[in-house]
Design a protein around this motif. Structure first.
Motif, mmCIF file in Angstrom:
data_model
loop_
_atom_site.group_PDB
_atom_site.id
_atom_site.type_symbol
_atom_site.label_atom_id
_atom_site.label_comp_id
_atom_site.label_asym_id
_atom_site.label_seq_id
_atom_site.Cartn_x
_atom_site.Cartn_y
_atom_site.Cartn_z
ATOM 1 N N PRO A 60 4.247 0.390 -14.780
ATOM 2 C CA PRO A 60 2.817 0.508 -15.108
ATOM 3 C C PRO A 60 1.896 -0.015 -14.007
ATOM 4 O O PRO A 60 0.694 0.238 -14.052
ATOM 5 N N ARG A 61 2.447 -0.741 -13.015
ATOM 6 C CA ARG A 61 1.625 -1.264 -11.924
ATOM 7 C C ARG A 61 1.700 -0.395 -10.665
ATOM 8 O O ARG A 61 1.279 -0.808 -9.595
ATOM 9 N N SER A 62 2.232 0.798 -10.826
ATOM 10 C CA SER A 62 2.390 1.669 -9.664
ATOM 11 C C SER A 62 2.005 3.102 -10.046
ATOM 12 O O SER A 62 1.776 3.417 -11.219
ATOM 13 N N VAL A 63 1.926 3.924 -9.056
ATOM 14 C CA VAL A 63 1.659 5.346 -9.256
ATOM 15 C C VAL A 63 2.678 6.140 -8.454
ATOM 16 O O VAL A 63 3.322 5.622 -7.529
ATOM 17 N N THR A 64 2.819 7.393 -8.817
ATOM 18 C CA THR A 64 3.738 8.263 -8.115
ATOM 19 C C THR A 64 3.061 9.607 -7.885
ATOM 20 O O THR A 64 1.984 9.871 -8.411
ATOM 21 N N GLN A 65 3.697 10.440 -7.107
ATOM 22 C CA GLN A 65 3.142 11.750 -6.795
ATOM 23 C C GLN A 65 4.113 12.817 -7.273
ATOM 24 O O GLN A 65 5.317 12.697 -7.085
ATOM 25 N N GLY A 66 3.594 13.854 -7.882
ATOM 26 C CA GLY A 66 4.442 14.913 -8.400
ATOM 27 C C GLY A 66 3.870 15.610 -9.610
ATOM 28 O O GLY A 66 4.506 16.494 -10.183
ATOM 29 N N GLY A 67 2.674 15.239 -10.018
ATOM 30 C CA GLY A 67 2.041 15.911 -11.138
ATOM 31 C C GLY A 67 1.675 17.353 -10.801
ATOM 32 O O GLY A 67 1.358 17.676 -9.658
ATOM 33 N N LYS A 68 1.725 18.217 -11.801
ATOM 34 C CA LYS A 68 1.403 19.631 -11.613
ATOM 35 C C LYS A 68 0.510 20.120 -12.751
ATOM 36 O O LYS A 68 0.712 19.744 -13.907
ATOM 37 N N VAL A 69 -0.443 20.943 -12.396
ATOM 38 C CA VAL A 69 -1.326 21.574 -13.380
ATOM 39 C C VAL A 69 -1.357 23.068 -13.090
ATOM 40 O O VAL A 69 -1.421 23.474 -11.918
ATOM 41 N N VAL A 81 0.854 -1.182 0.000
ATOM 42 C CA VAL A 81 0.000 0.000 0.000
ATOM 43 C C VAL A 81 0.893 1.236 0.000
ATOM 44 O O VAL A 81 1.796 1.358 0.836
ATOM 45 N N LYS A 82 0.633 2.135 -0.921
ATOM 46 C CA LYS A 82 1.440 3.344 -1.044
ATOM 47 C C LYS A 82 0.634 4.539 -0.573
ATOM 48 O O LYS A 82 -0.505 4.745 -1.007
ATOM 49 N N SER A 83 1.208 5.321 0.321
ATOM 50 C CA SER A 83 0.537 6.501 0.867
ATOM 51 C C SER A 83 1.030 7.766 0.166
ATOM 52 O O SER A 83 2.117 7.774 -0.443
ATOM 53 N N PHE A 84 0.239 8.852 0.316
ATOM 54 C CA PHE A 84 0.557 10.090 -0.383
ATOM 55 C C PHE A 84 0.341 11.284 0.530
ATOM 56 O O PHE A 84 -0.377 11.212 1.527
ATOM 57 N N LYS A 85 0.944 12.380 0.151
ATOM 58 C CA LYS A 85 0.694 13.646 0.813
ATOM 59 C C LYS A 85 -0.567 14.271 0.205
ATOM 60 O O LYS A 85 -0.963 13.936 -0.912
ATOM 61 N N VAL A 94 -1.479 23.642 -9.120
ATOM 62 C CA VAL A 94 -1.859 22.463 -8.329
ATOM 63 C C VAL A 94 -0.702 21.484 -8.365
ATOM 64 O O VAL A 94 -0.229 21.102 -9.446
ATOM 65 N N SER A 95 -0.234 21.074 -7.194
ATOM 66 C CA SER A 95 0.931 20.200 -7.109
ATOM 67 C C SER A 95 0.593 18.934 -6.326
ATOM 68 O O SER A 95 -0.478 18.805 -5.740
#
Length: 806
Positions: free
Chosen positions: A647-656, A601-605, A636-637
């Motif tokens: 492809p089986r994971s996600v990461t955090q760091g996208g910006k709009v 399980v991966k947690s995020f801010k 938005v960050s």
């Protein structure tokens, strides 16, 4: 240094003048010709800057008025100014009353934008604050304006606000079934009622709406992170009881079988105590402009106010909505991976008269909302507000959408799901409002505690493929991936229930809570220089699925807000700057290594949105010209996105990023003439993301951002004298530029074309009745909205209304 010296001289000479001045006080009331109190009337002393606004009871008070004969001016937007002379005596209070020629109904017609453009509002900043004092931008849609435009749908009211546009209608589905809007490039829904969470999975009924506040920019500091609000919030202010017996009965009829009956009845309940009851109710039936679809609803909203004494009051509101609809599916015309075989609407050739549903497939969205508040004046400087809100919303029935499973064959898959979900929300707030001075510095403060809980119980069905359809209406029953021919599925309740019977449904019970504390202070450095500082601390505790502890998580977020206002001309011109923040808590996700091993399980801010904005607000010519010009930049960050390396994971760091400007005007150049107008320009792009991901490709529009350019205009003129007195006309419309609903290098670009709508109305507003006739989309424009989708909109339609007043 020079500025400090100037201010010091100013305060020095002012203090000398005040010390030797011989002053008295002035008070009084302003009423209309039918004896009703007139709120928001400007009372000023001629030749001075001293003034006040009348309150909800029509009363005003001016302190420190110079001794001698004074000319007192009563002015109201769109009315002839009234003057009276009065003798002021030192140390005494003099009473002076005004009587306006107009009655209460006519008074409401004169100001359609906001009942005074620079009036004090409480809910936007959670403290009494004039618009020119507020470094944040917001727009207000009044009930009077909605009446003039014969608006019977909550969504249609948004056409009067620059910078916001609808991207799809309410679907009624669980969780987010309300209408979607694009606000400053980000999605927004109607999630606040009187500043508190007021969830809806269906439509909101406009019968109980006093005004709609579109609060622009990230506003998590005061309203929390329970809902997406990167571009702003939509806050509905409900009608409040008052101490005069009066009411209205209205019948509306129109195109596509529109029939609507509403009642608004207010009555005092005690001759000796201040107790009043107000009931708003509506019964609404309407068909679709397409071959199937309807809406049937009943709404009732009793509200009670009890003013125990000058210090203590109680306010209660209950809203009950029973609604059933047959809702057309959203037409998603891309699989979001393959190259689009059509580049425009002409090539897609969608038949706008087709609904792709039937009146047998309905969804019900009953809603219950209870709010109660206790307001207690602790002292002359501090007020306590204790608020409780409890809401329930259900989604029961069929939800369907259309999706392009296999690109290029011109057949689109239609899927069905049976909703059976209920959401309970509880919100408890305690606010302390202060207005006091520290030395010569005025402080207006709100200190608040907020508890919010959401409990979602879902027992819905699984999903099932029903059929393939073409945009022109052809149907097949071929499984899109295998090519197998399936038994026919008809658009009946029994047939859809049959295909859903074998699906695996959902059985979940999810709960989460937020515990927050916030403080906001408006500091007057000088009468024209204000600084705002605000901060929220928010602890989010999710229990997830109640039957297991594996998905529990908690997060903490800080949300700051800063603002600066400088008024070179007090109550006339305001220069403002703000930094604002919003956040949303991100749930953990199950991920693995690229080969499927090492599940975890991966947690995020929390995600965060930050805005910088500056602009100018004006209220000129005795409040007859009001304007706001603002320029904003939102980032938005911490957005969660696919991991390019796995492809089986996600990461955090996208910006709009979202940049733009907005202009809003309200003008009353002549008595009886009201004009509102607005223009906005927005550019929303992905700044950082995954080059191969449809939703986060850098340099592309993320979807749902709306057209780049929007414009709105509405002008009304009501004759105030002569044989045509009480007759009025209105004309206006909306413009939207080309809109990229799909913007991706792999799929290509799909644009919805620009459109211009023209609307007009004629009304006759007498003392005891009102007759209205309204035509929308006069030129019968064919136009569309969308959110990665294509949604046809109403052709030309009319609405007539008759109101009896008592």
């Amino acid at each position: 240094m020079k500025q400090t010296f100037t201010y010091s001289l100013f305060f020095f000479f002012t203090s000398i003048i005040l010390a030797f001045a011989q002053n008295g006080n002035l008070q009084g009331s302003v009423k209309t010709s039918d004896g009703s109190p007139a709120e928001f009337v400007n009372i000023t002393i001629k030749g001075s800057r001293k003034g006040a606004l009348t309150d909800k009871n029509g009363n005003y008070q001016l302190k420190g008025v110079s001794e001698g004969t004074q000319t007192v001016i009563a002015s109201f937007v769109g009315l002839e100014t009234q003057q009276q002379t009065v003798d002021i005596k030192t140390g005494q209070t003099t009473t002076l009353d005004f009587l306006l020629k107009e009655n209460a109904a006519q008074l409401q017609e004169i100001v359609v934008s906001s009942t005074g453009p620079n009036r004090e509002t409480v809910s936007v900043a959670k403290m009494p604050l004039k618009n020119l004092e507020n470094p944040q931008v917001y727009s207000i849609i009044s009930s009077e304006l909605m009446t003039q435009q014969v608006i019977t749908s909550y969504d249609d009211a948004m056409r009067n606000v620059p910078g916001i546009t609808r991207t799809w209608e309410s679907t009624g589905r669980a969780g987010d079934g309300a209408s979607y809007f694009a606000l400053r490039g980000f999605e927004a829904q109607t999630t606040l009622v009187n500043g508190l969470p007021g969830l809806t999975s269906g439509n909101l009924d406009p019968a109980n709406v006093e005004e709609i506040q579109v609060i622009k920019g990230p506003s998590g500091t005061l309203f929390g992170g329970s809902f997406y609000g990167y571009g702003g919030f939509i806050n509905t202010i409900t009608k409040k009881p008052h101490y005069t017996f009066k009411g209205t009965l209205t019948y509306n009829a129109g195109s596509f079988g529109l029939n609507r009956i509403t009642a608004d009845i207010n009555t005092p309940l005690s001759k000796t105590e201040k107790v009043a009851l107000r009931i708003n109710t509506a019964y609404h039936t309407e068909n679709s402009f397409q071959d199937a679809g309807f809406k049937k609803s009943f709404f009732i909203a009793p509200a009670l106010v009890y003013e125990v004494n000058d210090r203590l009051s109680f306010h209660f509101l209950t809203e009950i909505l029973d609604e059933e609809r047959a809702v057309p599916p959203v037409f998603f015309h891309s699989d979001r991976a393959s190259t689009l075989p059509f580049k425009n609407l002409k090539e897609l050739n969608l038949n706008n008269s087709l609904s792709f549903t039937s009146n047998d497939l309905t969804i019900k969205n009953p809603r219950f909302n209870l709010q109660g508040q206790m307001i207690y004046k602790l002292s002359s400087q501090w007020t306590s507000q204790t608020v409780l809100s409890r809401a329930t919303v259900r989604s029961n029935g069929f939800y369907t959408y259309i999706w392009d499973d296999v690109s290029g064959d011109n057949y689109f898959s239609q899927y069905f799901h049976k909703e059976q979900q209920v959401t309970y929300t509880t919100d408890i707030q305690q606010n302390f409002n202060g207005d006091f001075k520290i030395g010569s510095l005025r402080n207006r403060v709100v200190i608040g505690l907020d508890f919010f809980n959401r409990n979602v119980i879902d027992n819905g069905s699984g999903w099932a493929y029903a059929r393939g359809v073409t945009p022109q209406g052809d149907v097949n029953y071929v499984e899109p991936f295998s090519g197998d021919t399936l038994p026919p599925v008809y658009l009946t309740e029994a047939s859809i229930d049959n295909i859903l019977a074998g699906t695996e449904g959902s059985h979940s019970n999810i709960s989460n809570s937020s515990y927050s504390i916030y403080v906001s202070d408006i500091l007057n450095i000088t009468p024209g220089l204000l600084i705002m500082g605000s901060l929220r601390g928010d602890y989010f505790d999710s229990k997830g699925e109640k039957s297991t502890s594996e998905d529990d998580f908690d997060q903490f977020a800080l949300s700051p807000k800063l603002g600066l206002v400088y008024q070179p001309v007090i109550d006339k011109v305001s220069l403002f700057f703000n930094y604002m923040n919003a956040f949303i808590n991100v749930a953990p996700q199950q991920v693995t290594d690229a080969d499927g091993s090492n599940p975890r399980v991966k947690s995020f801010k929390p995600e965060h949105a930050d805005q910088l904005e500056y602009g100018v607000k004006t209220s000129l010519f005795s409040d007859n010209l009001y304007a706001t010009l603002s320029v904003y930049d939102i980032k938005v960050s911490n957005r969660v996105m696919p991991d390019p390396s796995n492809p089986r994971s996600v990461t955090q760091g996208g910006k709009v990023g979202s940049k733009g400007f907005e202009l809003e005007l309200t003008a009353n150049p002549l008595r009886g003439l009201n004009i509102i107008a607005g223009y906005s320009h927005n550019e929303t792009k992905v700044i950082a993301g995954d080059q191969t991901d449809f939703y986060s490709e850098p340099g592309r529009s993320p979807g749902g951002q709306g057209p780049q350019n929007l414009a709105n205009l509405w002008a009304t003129y009501q004759f105030t004298t002569g044989k045509l007195r009480n007759l009025g006309i209105g004309i206006g419309g909306n413009y939207a530029s080309t809109y990229k609903v799909i913007d991706n290098s792999q799929t290509g670009i799909f644009n919805l074309p620009s459109y211009t709508l023209l609307n007009a109305s004629v009304f006759y507003n007498a003392e005891r009745f009102r007759v209205s006739f309204n035509v929308n989309n006069i030129t019968n424009e064919v136009y569309y909205i969308g959110y990665w989708s294509v949604n046809p909109q109403k052709p030309r339609n009319i609405a007539v209304g008759f109101t009896y007043k008592f």
